[in-house]
Design a protein around this motif. Structure first.
Motif, PDB file in Angstrom:
ATOM      1  N   UNK A   7       6.773   5.434  -2.423  1.00 10.22           N
ATOM      2  CA  UNK A   7       8.222   5.424  -2.251  1.00 10.22           C
ATOM      3  C   UNK A   7       8.685   4.056  -1.755  1.00 10.22           C
ATOM      4  N   UNK A   8       7.979   3.488  -0.781  1.00  7.39           N
ATOM      5  CA  UNK A   8       8.315   2.151  -0.282  1.00  7.39           C
ATOM      6  C   UNK A   8       8.233   1.125  -1.413  1.00  7.39           C
ATOM      7  N   UNK A   9       7.181   1.202  -2.203  1.00  2.00           N
ATOM      8  CA  UNK A   9       6.990   0.270  -3.313  1.00  2.00           C
ATOM      9  C   UNK A   9       8.131   0.387  -4.316  1.00  2.00           C
ATOM     10  N   UNK A  10       8.505   1.600  -4.634  1.00  3.74           N
ATOM     11  CA  UNK A  10       9.581   1.840  -5.586  1.00  3.74           C
ATOM     12  C   UNK A  10      10.908   1.296  -5.058  1.00  3.74           C
ATOM     13  N   UNK A  11      11.207   1.580  -3.806  1.00  8.40           N
ATOM     14  CA  UNK A  11      12.467   1.124  -3.213  1.00  8.40           C
ATOM     15  C   UNK A  11      12.513  -0.403  -3.169  1.00  8.40           C
ATOM     16  N   UNK A  42      13.248  16.544   0.510  1.00  7.48           N
ATOM     17  CA  UNK A  42      13.890  17.683  -0.140  1.00  7.48           C
ATOM     18  C   UNK A  42      13.948  17.460  -1.645  1.00  7.48           C
ATOM     19  N   UNK A  43      14.168  18.531  -2.371  1.00  7.77           N
ATOM     20  CA  UNK A  43      14.349  18.440  -3.823  1.00  7.77           C
ATOM     21  C   UNK A  43      15.578  17.586  -4.127  1.00  7.77           C
ATOM     22  N   UNK A  44      16.618  17.729  -3.326  1.00  8.46           N
ATOM     23  CA  UNK A  44      17.833  16.937  -3.515  1.00  8.46           C
ATOM     24  C   UNK A  44      17.517  15.450  -3.418  1.00  8.46           C
ATOM     25  N   UNK A  45      16.702  15.065  -2.444  1.00 12.88           N
ATOM     26  CA  UNK A  45      16.326  13.663  -2.298  1.00 12.88           C
ATOM     27  C   UNK A  45      15.512  13.188  -3.497  1.00 12.88           C
ATOM     28  N   UNK A  46      14.572  14.002  -3.959  1.00 11.22           N
ATOM     29  CA  UNK A  46      13.782  13.633  -5.143  1.00 11.22           C
ATOM     30  C   UNK A  46      14.674  13.451  -6.362  1.00 11.22           C
ATOM     31  N   UNK A  49      16.273  10.118  -6.105  1.00  7.88           N
ATOM     32  CA  UNK A  49      15.304   9.049  -6.408  1.00  7.88           C
ATOM     33  C   UNK A  49      15.149   8.902  -7.918  1.00  7.88           C
ATOM     34  N   UNK A  50      14.996  10.016  -8.621  1.00 10.90           N
ATOM     35  CA  UNK A  50      14.801   9.964 -10.071  1.00 10.90           C
ATOM     36  C   UNK A  50      16.050   9.433 -10.771  1.00 10.90           C
ATOM     37  N   UNK A  51      17.227   9.792 -10.265  1.00 10.94           N
ATOM     38  CA  UNK A  51      18.455   9.275 -10.866  1.00 10.94           C
ATOM     39  C   UNK A  51      18.615   7.781 -10.605  1.00 10.94           C
ATOM     40  N   UNK A  52      18.237   7.333  -9.422  1.00 12.98           N
ATOM     41  CA  UNK A  52      18.378   5.926  -9.068  1.00 12.98           C
ATOM     42  C   UNK A  52      17.293   5.062  -9.706  1.00 12.98           C
ATOM     43  N   UNK A  53      16.114   5.657  -9.914  1.00 16.26           N
ATOM     44  CA  UNK A  53      14.981   4.933 -10.504  1.00 16.26           C
ATOM     45  C   UNK A  53      14.492   5.703 -11.733  1.00 16.26           C
ATOM     46  N   UNK A  54      15.275   5.703 -12.821  1.00 17.34           N
ATOM     47  CA  UNK A  54      14.894   6.507 -13.995  1.00 17.34           C
ATOM     48  C   UNK A  54      13.574   6.071 -14.616  1.00 17.34           C
TER      49      UNK A  54
END
Length: 103
Positions: A7-11, A42-46, A49-54
């Motif tokens: 997650x850190x790497x992706x961000x 949470x699922x909402x957070x995931x 993440x997927x929307x921000x990093x498609x």
């Protein structure tokens, strides 16, 4: 590599500061920091993440490679859609030139 490290790497691939992403997600910095430091997400957070990093692979993000005993290279963000289109256009132009030369 575990979820938090991935997650850190992706961000870091898109944001200089966690606070910028927290603001974009409409959440406070401390909550995002907790997720990045190991708190269950949470699922909402995931979904965010997927929307921000498609370009992100959710399987890669959630899978603990240590458990699977895999030795894969570090995740690299794939090409953007525009980069893919540019490469295809170059390939098509080359193919068109080759066809013209054969005539």
């Amino acid at each position: 590599m575990v979820f938090e490290e991935k997650l850190k790497q992706l961000i870091k691939s898109k944001y200089d500061k966690l606070s910028d992403l927290a603001e974009k997600f409409g959440m406070n910095y401390s909550q995002l920091s907790q997720y990045v430091n190991g708190k269950k997400v949470s699922i909402d957070f995931l979904n965010k993440i997927i929307q921000e990093f498609p370009e992100a692979d959710l399987n890669w993000l959630l899978r603990n490679n240590d458990i699977l005993n895999e030795s894969r290279p570090p995740y690299k963000v794939p090409l953007t859609n525009n980069q893919i289109i540019d490469k295809i256009e170059v390939l098509l132009a080359d193919l068109k030139d080759q066809i013209e030369e054969e005539k």
